[in-house]
Design an enzyme around this catalytic site. Structure first.
Site, short mmCIF file in Angstrom:
data_model
loop_
_atom_site.label_atom_id
_atom_site.label_comp_id
_atom_site.label_asym_id
_atom_site.label_seq_id
_atom_site.Cartn_x
_atom_site.Cartn_y
_atom_site.Cartn_z
N HIS A 79 0.79 -1.23 0.00
CA HIS A 79 0.00 0.00 0.00
C HIS A 79 0.82 1.27 0.00
CE1 HIS A 79 -2.87 -3.04 1.59
NE2 HIS A 79 -3.71 -2.38 0.84
N HIS B 200 -2.83 -6.94 -5.23
CA HIS B 200 -3.14 -7.97 -4.24
C HIS B 200 -4.64 -8.22 -4.21
CE1 HIS B 200 -3.27 -4.05 -2.17
NE2 HIS B 200 -4.24 -4.58 -1.43
N HIS C 222 -8.96 -7.95 3.18
CA HIS C 222 -8.17 -8.87 2.38
C HIS C 222 -8.27 -10.28 2.96
CE1 HIS C 222 -6.21 -4.89 2.62
NE2 HIS C 222 -6.14 -5.01 1.30
N GLU D 176 -16.37 -6.76 12.51
CA GLU D 176 -16.59 -5.32 12.40
C GLU D 176 -17.99 -4.90 12.81
OE1 GLU D 176 -15.33 -3.38 8.87
OE2 GLU D 176 -13.50 -4.57 8.68
N GLU E 19 -4.19 1.97 -3.20
CA GLU E 19 -4.78 0.64 -3.33
C GLU E 19 -4.55 0.16 -4.76
OE1 GLU E 19 -5.69 -1.27 -1.19
OE2 GLU E 19 -6.79 -0.32 0.44
N GLU F 231 -5.73 -3.35 -6.29
CA GLU F 231 -6.39 -4.58 -5.86
C GLU F 231 -7.17 -5.24 -6.97
OE1 GLU F 231 -7.24 -3.53 -1.20
OE2 GLU F 231 -8.80 -3.03 -2.65
#
Length: 204
Positions: free
Chosen positions: A41, A48, A85, A103, A132, A134
């Site tokens: 990052h 990723h 992730h 969360e 990012e 991704e």
């Protein structure tokens, strides 16, 4: 997403996430190895694997979650609803189940339709703090029980929003500062451009 919060400055304890890895992937989401989460990052970054989960109630409203102010990337921005992730060997659905519970306190007995609906690649920088890059799976789930128990270290605000109005009238919600991966996921979903066959579309 939810864990790019490692400290990059000197003189302070590094965030525990700096010791973690994410799954590095190629443009087809095939694993190429592991990469340190902080390295993935910062600088030029490294592609990723990630996911974002869109959580709905039975009236079709989407649950938006405000990222905590201690996040290094997109702090206090609004996500829809959790994003993170998977670790090596973990499926996107298993990772999503884990993050929903960690969360938001949402357990599997509150839904029965968690599924992957899309996958796309994107790359975007955040101010001078990092970026990012991704291949992001999108998952959807509808809650039959909307009881929530948010972790305030991860989430500082919650908001149920009309999904269609959010997409069709972004100016009404501009003050929320939506996360870029969520905006991409919502647009692709609303415009019918999802990659249901498992292929990856690229976004910038």
């Amino acid at each position: 997403m939810s864990t790019e919060d490692a400290d990059t400055g000197g003189g302070t304890e590094p965030h525990p996430n700096a010791a973690q890895d994410v799954v590095a992937v190629d443009g087809d989401d095939e694993q190429t190895g592991l990469v340190n989460r902080l390295d993935a990052h910062t600088g030029e970054g490294q592609r990723h694997r990630a996911f974002t989960a869109l959580v709905f109630d039975e009236d079709g409203r989407i649950l938006l979650a405000q990222r905590a102010s201690n996040k290094r990337l997109w702090d206090t921005s609004w996500d829809g609803t959790v994003a993170s992730h998977p670790v090596e060997g973990q499926s996107q659905t298993d990772a999503t189940e884990q993050r929903l519970e960690e969360e938001l306190g949402i357990t599997p007995d509150q839904y029965d339709d968690l599924r992957v609906t899309d996958r796309f690649e994107y790359k975007q920088r955040y101010e001078r703090e990092g970026l990012e890059w991704e291949v992001c799976a999108v998952l959807k789930v509808t809650l039959t029980d909307t009881d929530l128990d948010p972790d305030t270290e991860e989430i500082e605000g919650l908001l149920w929003a009309d999904y269609d109005l959010l997409y069709e009238n972004p100016e009404w919600y501009r003050q929320l500062r939506l996360c870029p991966w969520f905006e991409i996921a919502m647009r692709r979903d609303q415009e019918g451009n999802t990659a249901g066959d498992g292929s990856v579309g690229f976004e910038r």
